[in-house]
Design a protein around this motif. Structure first.
Motif, PDB file in Angstrom:
ATOM      1  N   UNK A  98      35.772  16.575  43.102  1.00  0.00           N
ATOM      2  CA  UNK A  98      35.196  15.299  43.484  1.00  0.00           C
ATOM      3  C   UNK A  98      34.350  14.705  42.350  1.00  0.00           C
ATOM      4  N   UNK A  99      33.821  15.555  41.480  1.00  0.00           N
ATOM      5  CA  UNK A  99      33.097  15.066  40.300  1.00  0.00           C
ATOM      6  C   UNK A  99      34.010  14.216  39.408  1.00  0.00           C
ATOM      7  N   UNK A 100      35.312  14.515  39.431  1.00  0.00           N
ATOM      8  CA  UNK A 100      36.278  13.881  38.540  1.00  0.00           C
ATOM      9  C   UNK A 100      37.020  12.708  39.185  1.00  0.00           C
ATOM     10  N   UNK A 101      36.915  12.584  40.493  1.00  0.00           N
ATOM     11  CA  UNK A 101      37.800  11.669  41.216  1.00  0.00           C
ATOM     12  C   UNK A 101      37.678  10.225  40.756  1.00  0.00           C
ATOM     13  N   UNK A 102      36.456   9.724  40.664  1.00  0.00           N
ATOM     14  CA  UNK A 102      36.258   8.311  40.313  1.00  0.00           C
ATOM     15  C   UNK A 102      36.966   7.954  39.012  1.00  0.00           C
ATOM     16  N   UNK A 103      36.685   8.701  37.966  1.00  0.00           N
ATOM     17  CA  UNK A 103      37.235   8.327  36.666  1.00  0.00           C
ATOM     18  C   UNK A 103      38.705   8.705  36.529  1.00  0.00           C
ATOM     19  N   UNK A 104      39.136   9.756  37.225  1.00  0.00           N
ATOM     20  CA  UNK A 104      40.570  10.066  37.225  1.00  0.00           C
ATOM     21  C   UNK A 104      41.362   8.910  37.819  1.00  0.00           C
ATOM     22  N   UNK A 105      40.940   8.411  38.966  1.00  0.00           N
ATOM     23  CA  UNK A 105      41.641   7.297  39.601  1.00  0.00           C
ATOM     24  C   UNK A 105      41.545   6.026  38.764  1.00  0.00           C
ATOM     25  N   UNK A 106      40.390   5.811  38.146  1.00  0.00           N
ATOM     26  CA  UNK A 106      40.224   4.655  37.250  1.00  0.00           C
ATOM     27  C   UNK A 106      41.186   4.758  36.067  1.00  0.00           C
ATOM     28  N   UNK A 107      41.321   5.963  35.513  1.00  0.00           N
ATOM     29  CA  UNK A 107      42.235   6.165  34.393  1.00  0.00           C
ATOM     30  C   UNK A 107      43.688   6.003  34.787  1.00  0.00           C
ATOM     31  N   UNK A 108      44.053   6.480  35.975  1.00  0.00           N
ATOM     32  CA  UNK A 108      45.433   6.327  36.442  1.00  0.00           C
ATOM     33  C   UNK A 108      45.803   4.854  36.598  1.00  0.00           C
ATOM     34  N   UNK A 109      44.817   4.020  36.925  1.00  0.00           N
ATOM     35  CA  UNK A 109      45.074   2.588  37.086  1.00  0.00           C
ATOM     36  C   UNK A 109      45.100   1.842  35.759  1.00  0.00           C
ATOM     37  N   UNK A 110      44.215   2.201  34.833  1.00  0.00           N
ATOM     38  CA  UNK A 110      43.977   1.355  33.658  1.00  0.00           C
ATOM     39  C   UNK A 110      44.560   1.873  32.354  1.00  0.00           C
ATOM     40  N   UNK A 111      44.745   3.176  32.232  1.00  0.00           N
ATOM     41  CA  UNK A 111      45.149   3.737  30.939  1.00  0.00           C
ATOM     42  C   UNK A 111      46.635   3.572  30.611  1.00  0.00           C
TER      43      UNK A 111
END
Length: 311
Positions: free
Chosen positions: A270-283
């Protein structure tokens, strides 16, 4: 005579056989490598030859996506088939020490005791090591982090690479991911954020580190690769598989406090969820090569772009 960076003759079958054995991989991985990763190696070699300098390659992938294995294979192929000198690094090895993270937890926010998010790496050390690998002549020490003890190993056990190098691969789950807007930070994405970061101090601080430290680092890289997971839901299972491999490696030492249970992993990711999902959308729109994975980590397709950068 074949020039450095140009295709050389080599026994790929032997390389694959030895690599599968060393990494304890199934036979089908060789077919994946032939179809998807040999063309990637060729593209990286061509980019290095064109650049005429050390090529810094960033590799993004969520936990358990196979990015470490990919970088290890690329190193083998680029060295044996293209005559290039290569280092494969993980941003995980640049985590702050356990004691340093305890200090962050005390002074800024308790969640920073847990390794992983931007702000828990020593970016200055990583930058220094990259500069040495590019310009130094001779051995360069690269730190190693032991996830079983949750701490950096002693310097006399660090890895050694001989600089300067032709290609430096740096992999990490957060590599290339950029900061979010205040609006995006406002709403918790999971129970951890809602219960332990209700005032958003932790996620705002992490976001500031991305902007101030990580994005300037990304700007130094020449080439980007992404292993794109189909979504965050499958990452819990992938991360659990990683922990089981770590437990197997440690044998009967499974009682170590740093071998996590399934419940602990569920909280940890859960520590990683926010930025993982952000990266999956934007990277995906900002990398040179994108591999789209299914839930079993099989590659569904690859997209190659000539000019892309997360910076």
């Amino acid at each position: 005579m074949t020039a450095v960076g140009e295709k050389q003759d080599g026994n790929l079958e032997l390389i694959f056989e030895q690599f599968l054995q060393k990494e304890d991989l199934p036979e089908r991985y060789a077919a994946t490598a032939r179809q998807w990763f040999l063309p990637l190696a060729s593209q990286i070699a061509a980019a290095q030859l064109k650049a005429g300098k050390t090529l810094l390659v960033g590799v993004n992938g969520s936990q358990g996506s196979g990015k470490s294995t990919l970088c290890a294979l690329l190193r083998e192929v680029l060295q044996s088939q293209y005559g290039l000198s290569v280092a494969d690094l993980s941003i995980d090895d640049f985590y702050l020490t356990h004691a340093e993270r305890q200090t962050l937890a005390r002074d800024i926010h308790p969640l920073l005791a847990t390794r992983g998010v931007p702000g828990t790496h020593d970016v200055d050390l990583l930058t220094t090591v990259l500069e040495q690998l590019i310009s130094h002549e001779g051995p360069v020490r690269v730190p190693r982090f032991d996830k079983a003890t949750d701490d950096r190993v002693a310097p006399d056990h660090w890895s050694l690479f001989t600089a300067p190098l032709d290609v430096v691969l740096v992999e990490g789950w957060c590599m290339g991911i950029t900061h979010q807007s205040p609006v995006e930070l406002a709403t918790p994405v999971n129970a951890l954020e809602a219960d332990d970061d209700g005032d958003a101090v932790w996620r705002h601080w992490v976001n500031e580190q991305l902007l101030a430290q990580y994005e300037p680092l990304y700007g130094r890289f020449d080439f980007w690769v992404m292993l794109q997971a189909p979504g965050f839901d499958c990452i819990h299972r992938w991360r659990l598989e990683q922990e089981n491999k770590l437990r197997d490696r440690l044998g009967k030492q499974a009682g170590s406090p740093h071998i996590m249970s399934e419940a602990a992993i569920a909280r940890f990711i859960q520590h990683y969820q926010r930025l993982t999902e952000h990266g999956l959308r934007t990277l995906p729109d900002r990398v040179n090569v994108l591999f789209r994975l299914d839930e079993e980590r099989e590659i569904m397709d690859a997209r190659h772009f000539r000019e892309r950068t997360p910076g």
